[in-house]
Design a protein around this motif. Structure first.
Motif, short mmCIF file in Angstrom:
data_model
loop_
_atom_site.label_atom_id
_atom_site.label_comp_id
_atom_site.label_asym_id
_atom_site.label_seq_id
_atom_site.Cartn_x
_atom_site.Cartn_y
_atom_site.Cartn_z
N ALA A 19 -1.79 6.04 88.52
CA ALA A 19 -1.08 6.24 89.84
C ALA A 19 -1.48 6.55 90.62
O ALA A 19 -1.55 5.88 91.55
N TRP A 22 -2.92 2.83 92.31
CA TRP A 22 -1.38 1.79 92.88
C TRP A 22 -1.53 2.24 93.88
O TRP A 22 -1.29 1.54 94.85
N VAL A 23 -1.47 3.91 94.72
CA VAL A 23 -2.21 4.55 95.54
C VAL A 23 -2.94 3.63 96.83
O VAL A 23 -3.12 3.61 97.65
N PRO B 26 -0.04 11.04 94.08
CA PRO B 26 0.31 9.66 93.84
C PRO B 26 1.88 9.33 94.33
O PRO B 26 2.43 8.46 95.02
N LEU B 29 2.52 10.18 97.61
CA LEU B 29 1.82 9.24 98.61
C LEU B 29 2.87 7.73 99.26
O LEU B 29 2.76 7.32 99.32
N LEU B 33 2.73 6.95 101.86
CA LEU B 33 2.15 5.20 102.79
C LEU B 33 3.22 4.32 103.33
O LEU B 33 2.56 3.58 104.13
N VAL B 196 8.93 -1.70 95.67
CA VAL B 196 8.85 -1.89 94.04
C VAL B 196 7.77 -0.19 94.38
O VAL B 196 7.18 -0.09 93.43
N PHE B 197 7.10 -0.28 96.05
CA PHE B 197 5.83 0.61 95.53
C PHE B 197 5.99 1.90 95.79
O PHE B 197 5.64 2.91 94.86
N LEU B 200 7.46 3.83 92.08
CA LEU B 200 6.77 4.72 91.78
C LEU B 200 6.53 6.30 91.64
O LEU B 200 7.03 6.85 90.62
#
Lengths: 44, 450
Positions: A19, A22-23, B26, B29, B33, B196-197, B200
Motif C-alpha cells: 500500500a 503504491w502511493v 495510504p 493518499l 494524490l 485504478v489508482f 486502492l
C-alpha cells in the motif's frame, strides 16, 4: 460459533508495504521532478 | 442513532481484528494524490487553446468550475459522507473524478468544449469535493492520539497530486500530441489510470471497531460530540471560518503571483531573477506548501491547535512585514519569508480538521470540515484579486519593482491580524450544542436497578 479473539491475527505487513509503495512511488517521482525544477532557482 | 446507512456500497467497512491503522493513510493518499491533479490543470491550457481555438479565460473554465464544485460538494455532501461512510465516499469520488476525464476525452475528440467543462468541471469537481473530505473523519478516528499528523498526511497528498500530474501530463501530451486527438487520448489515460489508482483507497479503507480503542489514548468516540447542523450555529465554527479564510488568502496572495513577484522585486538589482529561476522559486514554494501540511499539522499534536494557529497567523504577519520592509534588499530573506508563509498556508489547511475534532468531536467532523471549506472558496477569489488588482493599479500609477506589492502586503498583514483575533476568540463549545448520549447507552442506564 467461532471464537474470533482466539484466532491468530493474519500478518498484514506485506499489505502495508504494498500500500505504501503504491502511493509512495508516484509521490517520489513527483518530488524528484520538483527537486529538478527547484534547483533552477540557484542555477538559473 | 445509527451512524451509517446499511446497504452494499454504503455499509461501513469495519476493520477486522488486527487491522493495522497504518493501512488507512495510504488509502487516503490514493484519493488525495489523485484529486490533487486539479492544480496541474494549467498543463492542458495551451494545447486546448490552440486545438479548440479558445481564449485563456475560456480554457480556465473547467478548472474554475471544478474548484467551485469542490467547495459546494464538500459543503453540501459532507453529511452524506458521514452517513454513508468513507468507502461510499471514495467510490463516489473515484466514479466522478474518472468519469469527468472520460467525458472530457469525448469532448476533446469531438471538439465540444462544453463537454470538457461539464466533465472535468462539474462531474469531476464533485469528485474533488467528496474525495477531499472522504478520509478525514476516518483518519481522526484511527489516530485519536495524533489527529494532526494523520490528516496532515492525507492533505499533503492533495498538494502532492499536482507534483505528480504536472510532469506526467506534460510527458503524455508530448507523446500523444497536442492536437485534439492527443488531448482526448491523454484525458482517457488519466481517467482510467486514476480509477485504478484510487481503487486502492476504496479497497483498503476501514472504520475502526468502536468497542476497542485503537491505541492507548482518549477514545475518538468519547467526549464532546456536535452535529454538523449545530456546529454551524456556534461562534467557534465562524471564528475558525475566518481563521482559515485569512490564512489561505495570505498564502494564495503569494502563491498565485510568485513568479512575476520575485522577478519584479529584484528587477533593478545587480542579479535579476531569470524566467527559469522564477520557475524554480514556484517549485520551491510548492515544496514548502507540502512540507507545511505534514510538518506543522504534526507539530500541532504536540503544542495544541490554538497555539499552532497563533504561529501561522502571528509569525505569518511578521514574515509579510519583513518582506515589505527588507525583501527587495536581500534575495535569501525574500525567499525564506515566502517559504515560511507558504508552509503556514499548507499547515493551515492540514491542521483544521484536527482543530474541528477538538472543538466538535468526531461525530460529523467530515461534514463540518466540508462546510468550513467554503472559506477556501472565498479566499481563492480574495487573495489573487487583492494582489493582482493592486499591482495593476500601482503599475498604472507609474510604480515598479517591490512598490507594486507593498500595499498588498500591508493588507495581508491586516487580514492575518483579523485571523489572529478570531483564533483568540475560539473557546470550547457550549454544552447546549452537544448531541445527547447515544440512545442505547441511555436505555442501558435506565435498565440498571436503582
Amino acid at each position: 460459533m467461532s471464537n474470533e479473539s482466539s484466532r491468530p491475527e493474519p500478518d498484514r505487513r506485506w499489505l502495508i508495504a504494498v500500500a505504501w509503495v503504491w502511493v509512495g512511488a508516484p509521490f517520489a517521482y513527483g518530488v524528484y521532478e520538483l527537486v529538478q525544477k527547484a534547483t533552477q532557482l540557484f542555477n538559473g | 442513532m445509527r451512524p451509517y446507512r446499511s446497504g452494499l456500497m454504503s455499509s461501513p467497512p469495519v476493520a477486522p481484528p488486527g487491522w493495522s491503522r497504518w493501512l488507512v493513510p495510504p488509502a487516503a493518499l490514493s484519493v488525495h494524490l489523485s484529486i490533487g491533479q486539479a492544480y496541474a490543470w494549467s498543463v492542458f491550457k495551451p494545447p486546448l487553446e490552440s486545438a479548440l481555438n479558445l481564449s485563456g479565460t475560456q480554457s480556465a473554465l473547467p478548472f474554475q468550475l471544478a474548484i467551485v464544485m469542490l467547495g459546494l460538494s464538500a459543503a453540501f455532501g459532507g453529511t452524506l459522507v458521514e452517513r454513508n461512510g468513507p468507502r461510499w465516499a471514495m467510490t463516489v469520488a473515484l466514479v466522478c473524478f474518472s468519469t469527468g476525464f472520460l467525458i472530457s476525452a469525448l469532448g476533446a475528440e469531438t471538439k465540444q468544449f462544453w463537454l470538457i467543462v461539464l466533465g472535468y468541471g462539474f462531474v469531476g469537481g464533485i469528485g474533488l469535493g467528496i474525495g477531499y473530505i472522504s478520509p478525514v473523519s476516518t483518519l481522526i478516528k484511527w489516530f485519536p492520539d495524533r489527529p494532526g499528523m494523520a490528516t496532515g498526511i492525507a492533505i499533503m497528498g492533495f498538494g502532492g497530486g499536482a507534483l505528480i500530474a504536472s510532469p506526467w501530463s506534460a510527458q503524455m501530451l508530448s507523446s500523444f500530441g497536442s492536437d485534439n486527438d492527443g488531448i482526448a487520448l491523454a484525458f482517457l489515460v488519466h481517467g482510467l489510470s486514476y480509477a485504478v489508482f484510487m481503487t486502492l483507497g476504496v479497497l483498503l479503507i476501514r472504520v475502526p471497531r468502536t468497542e476497542k480503542p485503537v491505541v492507548d489514548a482518549p477514545s475518538a468516540f468519547e467526549g464532546v460530540q456536535v452535529s454538523a447542523n449545530s456546529a454551524i450555529r456556534t461562534p467557534q465554527f465562524w471564528c475558525l471560518w475566518v481563521v482559515l479564510c485569512m490564512n489561505v488568502t495570505a498564502g494564495i496572495g503569494i502563491l498565485e503571483k510568485a513568479a512575476p513577484m520575485i522577478t519584479d522585486f529584484f528587477a533593478d538589482s545587480s542579479t535579476p531573477v531569470t524566467v527559469s529561476a522564477a520557475a524554480g522559486f514556484v517549485a520551491l514554494l510548492s515544496a514548502a506548501n507540502m512540507a507545511g501540511r505534514i510538518g506543522w499539522s504534526s507539530t500541532s499534536d504536540l503544542i495544541g491547535r490554538k497555539n499552532i494557529y497563533r504561529v501561522y497567523l502571528g509569525v505569518g504577519a511578521l514574515m509579510y512585514l519583513l518582506i515589505a520592509l527588507f525583501g527587495d534588499s536581500s534575495k535569501p530573506l525574500f525567499i525564506l519569508c515566502a517559504l515560511v508563509i507558504l508552509s503556514f498556508y499548507g499547515g493551515g489547511f492540514a491542521t483544521v480538521p484536527a482543530y474541528l475534532k477538538d472543538l466538535f468531536g468526531t461525530y460529523q467532523v467530515g461534514a463540518i470540515h466540508g462546510r468550513l471549506l467554503t472559506a477556501w472558496s472565498l479566499a481563492g477569489v480574495l487573495g489573487p484579486l487583492i494582489v493582482n488588482w493592486i499591482a495593476d493599479h500601482q503599475k498604472g500609477a507609474g510604480k515598479h519593482g517591490s512598490d507594486l506589492y507593498t500595499l498588498s502586503f500591508g493588507i495581508m498583514i491586516g487580514l492575518l491580524v483579523v485571523g489572529f483575533i478570531a483564533n483568540e476568540l475560539v473557546r470550547p463549545v457550549h454544552t447546549r450544542y452537544h448531541i445527547p448520549a447515544p440512545r442505547e447507552a441511555v436505555d442501558v442506564e435506565r435498565e440498571q436497578p436503582a
